[in-house]
Write an enzyme that holds these catalytic residues in place. Structure first.
Site, PDB file in Angstrom:
ATOM      1  N   ASP A 169      76.427  76.429  55.003  1.00 24.06           N
ATOM      2  CA  ASP A 169      75.743  75.290  54.408  1.00 24.06           C
ATOM      3  C   ASP A 169      76.020  74.019  55.206  1.00 24.06           C
ATOM      4  O   ASP A 169      77.127  73.807  55.699  1.00 24.06           O
ATOM      5  CB  ASP A 169      76.240  75.129  52.964  1.00 24.06           C
ATOM      6  CG  ASP A 169      75.570  73.980  52.248  1.00 24.06           C
ATOM      7  OD1 ASP A 169      74.373  74.105  51.924  1.00 24.06           O
ATOM      8  OD2 ASP A 169      76.238  72.950  52.016  1.00 24.06           O
TER       9      ASP A 169
ATOM     10  N   GLU B  13      72.711  76.486  58.686  1.00 24.12           N
ATOM     11  CA  GLU B  13      71.662  75.686  58.052  1.00 24.12           C
ATOM     12  C   GLU B  13      71.425  74.421  58.873  1.00 24.12           C
ATOM     13  O   GLU B  13      72.233  73.491  58.863  1.00 24.12           O
ATOM     14  CB  GLU B  13      72.058  75.303  56.626  1.00 24.12           C
ATOM     15  CG  GLU B  13      70.939  74.540  55.918  1.00 24.12           C
ATOM     16  CD  GLU B  13      71.375  73.891  54.619  1.00 24.12           C
ATOM     17  OE1 GLU B  13      70.556  73.831  53.698  1.00 24.12           O
ATOM     18  OE2 GLU B  13      72.535  73.429  54.535  1.00 24.12           O
TER      19      GLU B  13
END
Length: 507
Positions: free
Chosen positions: A230, A261
């Site tokens: 993330d 990401e």
């Protein structure tokens, strides 16, 4: 993770930025996508915010038998447990984004206990399905004072783990006046300021890297095969590479698969392309935008145009296939409008079928819970713990188990890396192509049935349409297609549906 500019919520993830790769040594041998097992290649399911016992059951009952090679599960570490409304949501006490504010690296979160997690990994592996974990390494919390595991903390103090020296601070590290990222084209702010109030870790500090590596290696030791990282753009290439070099090999004997990401929109070194050497892959966040525009477009009731998908992938400006984890949507983009979502019904299923048929990237099929408000909580008990998934319930949306999708997982596994050939389109919403001479597919995004004669690239015979039936013992449980001696077939493709078969589906 998805955030709001002034508070934490489920709106669009703000575009983030990373450092250029100039002077940064890339990973020596980043992992390839999930290794093939018997009858499977590389397709993942993303079971977003399913609890661990439900994931385990699904691996045994659906994912393994359907030929999925992997499953991505949600962020498992102990996280914020909100005790009052406000600060991101005035209507939902336990929004989905609680899990993106870790408090410790104990597994004591909304999805279950450490024992349940470890049992899930073991069960999935026994079913032939590898487990990939959503990992938060950029930050800790932005609110609250207690976790699901009962830990007490403050913004810069996590007893036994981190203290203020482990975080970037306004005035000394972060150059913005607010302490947050005011300019997403400012490298210093993106790397050293807080993403909407989330305490930003100094990921270049050996202590922090060792804590993070210890957490990830613990998961690897339990059988996890890799990670979706993330907010990796806020960590930056150098720190991501340094962290990965501290990770052990997986129980499969390979390097962990690490998908970063990295939202698009940044120029040059701030683009997803600039991070392809900093991990195994980047998330296909630009690709899902292209898929939405092709299948739906933007005017009201626009039908899209599938003919525009010829050359989808690197040919349309996306990151290389072998460096991309591709999908039609994920938990951020289904809410922020970048992509299709389950509310698009048959159009969404058709887009999943295209991605599995076309072969760009490592394809991932997303399933989660139904929502009206973007902050909505997954189905949970009164204390916020997520309840068991019931795909027959309207509370859950199980795209991965739709027979029209599992049939295309089988298609994908059978055609392997065969090239796209015999492309045909009507200039609008009916397209067809073969994967070498291994399989053929046609997709119709119009609402009305369409009939045409296609070159399939396959030998003469009768084939089972895997989107509606299964070939077994020389028989098909659904409609068939006859291919002539010249390799051509006259096929009617129903509105908002597909027809597909491989050599293995000959009956």
């Amino acid at each position: 993770m998805s955030v709001r500019s002034s508070s934490l919520s489920a709106l669009a993830v703000l575009a983030a930025i990373g450092l250029p790769l100039v002077g940064i040594q890339a990973l020596d041998s980043p992992s390839t996508p999930p290794a093939a097992g018997p009858g499977r290649s590389d397709v993942m399911a993303n079971l977003f915010q399913w609890n661990w016992t439900s994931v385990a059951t699904e691996c045994t009952d659906v994912l393994g038998p359907a030929g999925y090679a992997g499953v991505q599960v949600s962020q498992p570490a102990d996280s914020l447990k909100r005790t009052e409304l406000g600060n991101g949501s005035d209507t939902v006490l336990h929004p989905w984004w609680e899990i993106y504010q870790p408090v410790s690296y104990d597994l004591a979160g909304r999805m279950g206990t450490e024992a349940e997690f470890r049992a899930m990994v073991k069960t999935c592996r026994q079913a032939g399905v590898k487990v990939y974990v959503d990992a938060v390494v950029n930050h800790m919390t932005g609110q609250g004072a207690i976790s699901y595991g009962g830990r007490k903390y403050s913004h810069f103090e996590y007893p036994g783990l981190y203290d203020a020296a482990d975080f970037h601070q306004k005035g000394t590290d972060c150059p913005s006046t607010t302490g947050g990222i005011d300019d997403f084209n400012n490298l210093q702010q993106v790397r050293k300021c807080e993403l909407v109030g989330l305490a930003d870790l100094r990921t270049d500090r050996p202590k922090v890297q060792n804590e993070l590596a210890g957490y990830l290696n613990k998961l690897i030791g339990w059988g996890v095969s890799g990670f979706r990282v993330d907010a990796a753009k806020h960590v930056g290439q150098a720190d991501m590479i340094a962290l990965q070099k501290k990770l052990r090999n997986t129980v499969d004997g390979s390097r962990p698969y690490v998908a970063l990401e990295i939202f698009g929109g940044g120029p040059g070194y701030l683009s997803p392309q600039a991070f392809t050497s900093a991990g195994s892959a980047v998330l296909g966040l630009d690709g899902d935008i292209q898929l939405k525009n092709a299948f739906k477009s933007y005017p009201v009731d626009a039908p899209g145009s599938l003919a525009t998908l010829q050359g989808f992938g690197e040919g349309s400006g996306l990151t290389p296939s072998e460096k991309t984890l591709s999908f039609v949507q994920n938990h951020d983009t289904e809410r922020n409008g970048d992509s299709l979502n389950y509310k698009d019904g048959a159009t969404n299923v058709l887009a999943q079928q295209f991605l599995l048929a076309y072969g760009y990237g490592t394809p991932q099929v997303y399933s989660s819970f139904a929502w009206d408000a973007t902050d909505a909580s997954p189905p949970s008990d009164q204390d916020g713990y997520i309840t068991d998934t019931d795909c027959a319930s309207k509370e859950w949306v199980c795209v991965h188990s739709d027979p029209a999708v599992t049939g295309m997982v089988s298609f994908h596994n059978h055609v392997g890396k065969a090239p796209v050939k015999n492309w045909w389109d009507d200039g609008g919403n009916l397209i067809a192509f073969s994967r070498g001479n291994a399989g053929w597919v046609a997709l119709n995004n119009d609402k009305v049935d369409k009939t045409a004669t296609f070159s399939t690239g396959l030998p003469a015979g009768t084939y089972c349409n895997v989107t509606t039936g299964v070939a077994k013992k020389g028989k098909c449980s659904g409609p068939t297609v006859t291919v002539g001696a010249n390799g051509k077939a006259k096929v009617t493709v129903k509105g908002k549906s597909a027809v597909a078969f491989t050599k293995a589906d000959r009956v």
